[in-house]
Design a protein around this motif. Structure first.
Motif, PDB file in Angstrom:
ATOM      1  N   GLY A 135       0.771  -1.239   0.000  1.00  0.00           N
ATOM      2  CA  GLY A 135       0.000   0.000   0.000  1.00  0.00           C
ATOM      3  C   GLY A 135       0.797   1.281   0.000  1.00  0.00           C
ATOM      4  O   GLY A 135       0.229   2.366   0.070  1.00  0.00           O
ATOM      5  N   ALA A 136       2.123   1.192  -0.087  1.00  0.00           N
ATOM      6  CA  ALA A 136       2.948   2.400  -0.159  1.00  0.00           C
ATOM      7  C   ALA A 136       2.844   3.026  -1.546  1.00  0.00           C
ATOM      8  O   ALA A 136       2.497   2.352  -2.520  1.00  0.00           O
ATOM      9  CB  ALA A 136       4.401   2.073   0.155  1.00  0.00           C
ATOM     10  N   LYS A 137       3.163   4.303  -1.617  1.00  0.00           N
ATOM     11  CA  LYS A 137       3.184   5.032  -2.893  1.00  0.00           C
ATOM     12  C   LYS A 137       4.602   5.553  -3.103  1.00  0.00           C
ATOM     13  O   LYS A 137       5.178   6.188  -2.208  1.00  0.00           O
ATOM     14  CB  LYS A 137       2.202   6.202  -2.835  1.00  0.00           C
ATOM     15  N   LEU A 138       5.180   5.293  -4.269  1.00  0.00           N
ATOM     16  CA  LEU A 138       6.518   5.790  -4.593  1.00  0.00           C
ATOM     17  C   LEU A 138       6.466   7.300  -4.801  1.00  0.00           C
ATOM     18  O   LEU A 138       5.640   7.798  -5.565  1.00  0.00           O
ATOM     19  CB  LEU A 138       7.055   5.110  -5.852  1.00  0.00           C
ATOM     20  N   LEU A 139       7.337   8.028  -4.098  1.00  0.00           N
ATOM     21  CA  LEU A 139       7.416   9.482  -4.249  1.00  0.00           C
ATOM     22  C   LEU A 139       8.630   9.907  -5.067  1.00  0.00           C
ATOM     23  O   LEU A 139       8.566  10.873  -5.812  1.00  0.00           O
ATOM     24  CB  LEU A 139       7.478  10.165  -2.875  1.00  0.00           C
ATOM     25  N   ASP A 140       9.765   9.211  -4.893  1.00  0.00           N
ATOM     26  CA  ASP A 140      10.991   9.623  -5.582  1.00  0.00           C
ATOM     27  C   ASP A 140      11.945   8.434  -5.663  1.00  0.00           C
ATOM     28  O   ASP A 140      12.316   7.861  -4.642  1.00  0.00           O
ATOM     29  CB  ASP A 140      11.654  10.770  -4.820  1.00  0.00           C
ATOM     30  N   ASP A 141      12.340   8.092  -6.890  1.00  0.00           N
ATOM     31  CA  ASP A 141      13.299   7.009  -7.065  1.00  0.00           C
ATOM     32  C   ASP A 141      14.593   7.490  -7.714  1.00  0.00           C
ATOM     33  O   ASP A 141      15.401   6.705  -8.174  1.00  0.00           O
ATOM     34  CB  ASP A 141      12.699   5.860  -7.875  1.00  0.00           C
ATOM     35  N   LYS A 142      14.806   8.810  -7.706  1.00  0.00           N
ATOM     36  CA  LYS A 142      15.998   9.359  -8.339  1.00  0.00           C
ATOM     37  C   LYS A 142      17.258   9.310  -7.479  1.00  0.00           C
ATOM     38  O   LYS A 142      18.339   9.130  -8.012  1.00  0.00           O
ATOM     39  CB  LYS A 142      15.729  10.792  -8.793  1.00  0.00           C
ATOM     40  N   PRO A 143      17.155   9.477  -6.155  1.00  0.00           N
ATOM     41  CA  PRO A 143      18.395   9.462  -5.370  1.00  0.00           C
ATOM     42  C   PRO A 143      19.104   8.116  -5.461  1.00  0.00           C
ATOM     43  O   PRO A 143      18.464   7.062  -5.489  1.00  0.00           O
ATOM     44  CB  PRO A 143      17.917   9.708  -3.929  1.00  0.00           C
ATOM     45  N   LYS A 144      20.422   8.152  -5.513  1.00  0.00           N
ATOM     46  CA  LYS A 144      21.199   6.921  -5.573  1.00  0.00           C
ATOM     47  C   LYS A 144      21.250   6.291  -4.181  1.00  0.00           C
ATOM     48  O   LYS A 144      21.585   6.946  -3.213  1.00  0.00           O
ATOM     49  CB  LYS A 144      22.612   7.209  -6.069  1.00  0.00           C
ATOM     50  N   GLY A 145      20.898   5.029  -4.097  1.00  0.00           N
ATOM     51  CA  GLY A 145      21.014   4.292  -2.852  1.00  0.00           C
ATOM     52  C   GLY A 145      19.769   4.280  -1.986  1.00  0.00           C
ATOM     53  O   GLY A 145      19.705   3.537  -1.020  1.00  0.00           O
ATOM     54  N   PHE A 146      18.772   5.110  -2.302  1.00  0.00           N
ATOM     55  CA  PHE A 146      17.536   5.069  -1.524  1.00  0.00           C
ATOM     56  C   PHE A 146      16.363   5.538  -2.373  1.00  0.00           C
ATOM     57  O   PHE A 146      16.542   6.181  -3.405  1.00  0.00           O
ATOM     58  CB  PHE A 146      17.645   5.879  -0.229  1.00  0.00           C
ATOM     59  N   ARG A 147      15.162   5.186  -1.931  1.00  0.00           N
ATOM     60  CA  ARG A 147      13.920   5.602  -2.581  1.00  0.00           C
ATOM     61  C   ARG A 147      12.974   6.123  -1.513  1.00  0.00           C
ATOM     62  O   ARG A 147      12.954   5.627  -0.393  1.00  0.00           O
ATOM     63  CB  ARG A 147      13.269   4.442  -3.329  1.00  0.00           C
ATOM     64  N   VAL A 148      12.170   7.102  -1.895  1.00  0.00           N
ATOM     65  CA  VAL A 148      11.236   7.733  -0.970  1.00  0.00           C
ATOM     66  C   VAL A 148       9.818   7.280  -1.308  1.00  0.00           C
ATOM     67  O   VAL A 148       9.414   7.298  -2.481  1.00  0.00           O
ATOM     68  CB  VAL A 148      11.328   9.272  -1.052  1.00  0.00           C
ATOM     69  N   TYR A 149       9.080   6.899  -0.273  1.00  0.00           N
ATOM     70  CA  TYR A 149       7.706   6.422  -0.415  1.00  0.00           C
ATOM     71  C   TYR A 149       6.811   7.178   0.561  1.00  0.00           C
ATOM     72  O   TYR A 149       7.294   7.796   1.503  1.00  0.00           O
ATOM     73  CB  TYR A 149       7.613   4.923  -0.076  1.00  0.00           C
ATOM     74  N   ALA A 150       5.513   7.066   0.357  1.00  0.00           N
ATOM     75  CA  ALA A 150       4.535   7.532   1.341  1.00  0.00           C
ATOM     76  C   ALA A 150       3.801   6.304   1.847  1.00  0.00           C
ATOM     77  O   ALA A 150       3.450   5.406   1.069  1.00  0.00           O
ATOM     78  CB  ALA A 150       3.549   8.503   0.716  1.00  0.00           C
ATOM     79  N   ASP A 151       3.573   6.255   3.166  1.00  0.00           N
ATOM     80  CA  ASP A 151       2.759   5.172   3.717  1.00  0.00           C
ATOM     81  C   ASP A 151       1.296   5.437   3.357  1.00  0.00           C
ATOM     82  O   ASP A 151       0.984   6.455   2.719  1.00  0.00           O
ATOM     83  CB  ASP A 151       3.017   4.996   5.223  1.00  0.00           C
TER      84      ASP A 151
END
Length: 122
Positions: free
Chosen positions: A95-111
């Motif tokens: 159920g998470a939503k991807l917010l940003d996959d551009k940074p190297k080594g990590f990805r940002v999601y919203a719960d």
């Protein structure tokens, strides 16, 4: 207990503490949450004995906007993973939503209620 505190829990505001605790229980593969009698406070104990996560009901909850100064994230969780692609698919399925996959080594999601969190393979 001495004069130096230890971290017990990180508390997260949300509209439905039980539902959000279940999301993070599934993401982290932890045990069952402890729910208060009125359901307004739910604690997800850390099975390794470290700090847990607590969820508290907030009337008129407004989710953070990422990235934005209008309704800032205020805090986020960094969750370490060794297989980014498998973890990515897993949190989206939960159920998470991807917010940003551009940074190297990590990805940002919203719960499910909008709190940002990161999967880190740093």
């Amino acid at each position: 207990m001495g004069a130096v505190p230890t971290l017990g829990v990180v508390a997260i505001d949300c509209p439905d503490p039980v539902a959000l605790a279940e999301f993070y229980r599934a993401v982290l593969d932890w045990g069952a949450p402890d729910v208060s009698d009125d359901g307004h406070w739910v604690t997800l104990p850390n099975p390794a004995g470290g700090a847990g996560i607590a969820f508290q009901r907030v009337p008129d909850y407004r989710p953070p906007a990422w990235p934005s100064a209008d309704n800032p994230q205020q805090m986020h969780l960094d969750l370490e993973v060794t297989d980014m692609e498998a973890a990515h698919a897993r949190v989206l399925d939960l159920g998470a939503k991807l917010l940003d996959d551009k940074p190297k080594g990590f990805r940002v999601y919203a719960d499910p209620v909008g709190h940002p969190f990161c999967l880190c393979a740093c």
